[in-house]
Enzyme design. Sequence first.
Site, PDB file in Angstrom:
ATOM      1  CB  CYS A 282      -0.838   0.055   1.163  1.00  0.00           C
ATOM      2  SG  CYS A 282      -2.007   1.460   1.420  1.00  0.00           S
ATOM      3  CB  CYS A 302      -4.940  -0.925   0.780  1.00  0.00           C
ATOM      4  SG  CYS A 302      -3.998  -1.401   2.524  1.00  0.00           S
ATOM      5  CB  CYS A 310      -3.083   4.455 -10.377  1.00  0.00           C
ATOM      6  SG  CYS A 310      -2.225   3.821 -11.971  1.00  0.00           S
ATOM      7  CB  CYS A 390      22.949  47.166 -29.734  1.00  0.00           C
ATOM      8  SG  CYS A 390      21.704  47.773 -29.147  1.00  0.00           S
ATOM      9  CB  CYS A 398       8.468  44.227 -17.115  1.00  0.00           C
ATOM     10  SG  CYS A 398      10.359  44.092 -17.359  1.00  0.00           S
ATOM     11  CG  HIS A 418      25.825  48.987 -18.705  1.00  0.00           C
ATOM     12  ND1 HIS A 418      26.233  48.541 -17.499  1.00  0.00           N
ATOM     13  CD2 HIS A 418      25.893  47.917 -19.243  1.00  0.00           C
ATOM     14  CE1 HIS A 418      26.346  47.242 -17.540  1.00  0.00           C
ATOM     15  NE2 HIS A 418      26.356  46.588 -18.545  1.00  0.00           N
TER      16      HIS A 418
END
Length: 448
Positions: A282, A302, A310, A390, A398, A418
């Site tokens: 079981c 059981c 199953c 680039c 967002c 940056h």
Amino acid sequence: MTDTELQADELLALTSIYDDTIFAVSQDGEDVGGQFLSNVHLPDMTIKIVSRREKGDTNLIEEVHQVKFLPPVILNFQLPVDYPSCSPPQFTLSCKWLNRKQLAALCHKLDAIWEENKGNEILFMWTSFIAEETLEFLGLESTIDLTNAFDSRKVTESRAIQDIGSKDRLIPTVLDYDKQEEQRQFEKTMFQCKVCFLDRQGSSCIKFLDCDHVYCKECMKDYFTVQIAEGNVTALSCPDDKCESQAHPSQVKALVNEELYDKYENLLLQTSLDMMVDIMYCPRPACQYPVMLDRESNMGSCPSCSYAFCTLCKLVFHGKSPCRVKADGFKKLREEYLNADEETKRFLEKKYGKKTIEQALEEAFTNEWMESFAKQCPGCGAQIQKMDGCNKMTCMKCRSYFCWLCMSELSRNNPYKHFSQPGSDCNNRLFEGMEEDDDFDIEEDLFF
């Protein structure tokens, strides 16, 4: 010498030759007698039993049993006062596996031996003949056929006694005696234990039944105790490294204590259940009761906790619907399916359904492709693929800016700063990775 003196000398000689379990003397007043149990010498022989399937059936079933010992032929005798000068001993012959006709023939043979040696002590000749020549005299030198052990023909010889209650008991009695006598002979024999190399009497040893290897009980007790304590009940095999014979449960029980034997039995049962294809435990952790399976419906029920599950995925029974795959299980399913043989592939298709297998293959492929060619937006986590342009990226979900190289978010007011800061890892790398004919003003940022 008088008859009385000759009788006394003869009986004394026989008691010195034979063990008291074979030859015994009894005296009741002036009546002197005794009993001789002859364990007939068996060469390599078989007991052959032939019986019909049912009344009137012409087909025969042959049962062949190999034995080393047969129940004894028993000579009971009483000595007349004028033996050996005038009269022979009075006697009876009894046996379980010889029929009355055969026993009568032996009686007549003993009479003939007396006639040839009348006036002399005859008991030693009789006992020697019964022990050594019975099989040859009756023509039983190669095979003993017990089919006619109960001869229906009348025998008038009252001294011939077949000492068994019924035909059905004959073969079990013969086989039981063979087993008991073999054990008795084993206990009287000396053996060298192949573990401690000490010589031991058989009564202090055990013999593995399938291979006949012998070890002393002390060594095997320690061996069994260690193996059971470690849970290795299937390892209670013959210590010989080239042998796989297993110890019989009765041998284990005779050597270990009750608590250890109970553990051995439980582990043995557990191992047996694990090997049974129609048994599953079981799935509930608190239950684990053995459940008989219904292979046609893939359902297990059981009997202890009434849980219906199953047998394929061990979740709640879902009828004919395919087993569910967890969200993180498609990749594992894809690997298992791609590496499986044809039989395992059919099982997986039956368990999860072909559509689920196809979905797993497609989704796992997509995930692998994403891991190789896409990155997550640092702002919202959306998967983004860079087709060209680039390295300043714009997330279509967002609308945040980020660097494709280091994946850091960029200033909305001046995202290109940056790529021009001295000392930055991305300095002067805005157009890195672009083809020579790419227009740096065109960016295509894709959102998935």
